[in-house]
Design a protein around this motif. Sequence first.
Motif, short mmCIF file in Angstrom:
data_model
loop_
_atom_site.label_atom_id
_atom_site.label_comp_id
_atom_site.label_asym_id
_atom_site.label_seq_id
_atom_site.Cartn_x
_atom_site.Cartn_y
_atom_site.Cartn_z
N HIS A 57 63.96 54.50 70.81
CA HIS A 57 63.20 54.70 72.04
C HIS A 57 62.39 53.45 72.33
CE1 HIS A 57 64.30 58.77 71.05
NE2 HIS A 57 63.97 59.12 72.27
N HIS A 58 62.73 52.76 73.43
CA HIS A 58 62.02 51.55 73.83
C HIS A 58 61.26 51.86 75.11
CE1 HIS A 58 61.06 47.34 73.95
NE2 HIS A 58 61.54 47.23 75.18
N VAL A 59 59.94 51.66 75.10
CA VAL A 59 59.08 52.04 76.22
C VAL A 59 58.30 50.81 76.68
CG1 VAL A 59 57.31 53.66 77.00
CG2 VAL A 59 58.86 54.33 75.14
N ILE A 114 60.46 53.62 67.60
CA ILE A 114 59.83 53.48 68.91
C ILE A 114 59.31 52.05 69.01
CG2 ILE A 114 57.94 54.25 70.39
CD1 ILE A 114 58.15 56.98 68.86
N LEU A 157 56.11 48.26 79.25
CA LEU A 157 55.03 48.39 80.21
C LEU A 157 55.01 47.14 81.08
CD1 LEU A 157 52.46 49.93 81.21
CD2 LEU A 157 51.17 48.53 79.57
N VAL A 215 50.86 56.07 77.78
CA VAL A 215 52.18 56.56 78.16
C VAL A 215 52.56 57.64 77.16
CG1 VAL A 215 54.60 55.97 78.53
CG2 VAL A 215 52.81 54.29 79.08
N THR A 268 58.07 48.72 71.95
CA THR A 268 57.53 48.46 73.28
C THR A 268 57.41 46.96 73.50
OG1 THR A 268 55.74 49.02 74.83
CG2 THR A 268 55.10 48.51 72.56
N THR A 271 56.23 51.89 83.93
CA THR A 271 56.93 51.97 82.66
C THR A 271 58.28 52.64 82.90
OG1 THR A 271 56.73 52.70 80.36
CG2 THR A 271 55.84 54.18 82.05
N TYR A 272 59.15 52.54 81.92
CA TYR A 272 60.47 53.13 82.05
C TYR A 272 61.08 53.30 80.66
CZ TYR A 272 61.88 48.22 81.53
OH TYR A 272 62.03 46.94 81.08
N ARG A 273 62.17 54.04 80.58
CA ARG A 273 62.89 54.18 79.32
C ARG A 273 63.82 52.98 79.19
NH1 ARG A 273 65.48 58.15 75.66
NH2 ARG A 273 66.33 56.73 74.12
N PHE A 287 55.42 60.48 76.06
CA PHE A 287 56.86 60.68 76.23
C PHE A 287 57.39 61.60 75.13
CE2 PHE A 287 55.93 56.99 73.76
CZ PHE A 287 56.83 57.01 72.71
N GLN A 307 52.76 59.14 72.01
CA GLN A 307 51.94 58.45 72.99
C GLN A 307 51.75 57.00 72.57
OE1 GLN A 307 47.54 59.40 73.40
NE2 GLN A 307 48.45 60.54 75.10
#
Length: 112
Positions: free
Chosen positions: A95-97, A7, A99, A85, A9, A108-110, A87, A62
């Motif tokens: 998984h890149h989240v 994960i 902001l 956030v 971000t 935010t988005y996937r 998810f 989160q």
Amino acid sequence: MSHRSAITTHVLDTALGRPAAGVPVRLSRIDDEPAVLAEATTDDDGRVAELGPDQVPAGTYQLRFDTAAYCAASGQECFYPEVTVTFAVTDQRHHHVPLLLSPFAYSTYRGS
């Protein structure tokens, strides 16, 4: 030796039109056995190079962004002192989240 976290971000300051450096970020698993997995701060490119393990089981996670600390450091007003956030991870893909942040809004988005 660095690894690629399962994960990741990054934070972009849309009001200033640049990456948001210095944002404290916390990654937690919040189902089954809640636990903080990692804490880090965004670099000059607004990214966290390593955030937690390279694999995570399916579950609910989160990301908590301490936006109050960032806004204070950048001299901006802060309507949202924290952005959280939540998810779902359902597979072993990365998984890149990201902001996108401004003093009075965020999204935010996937990512990829």
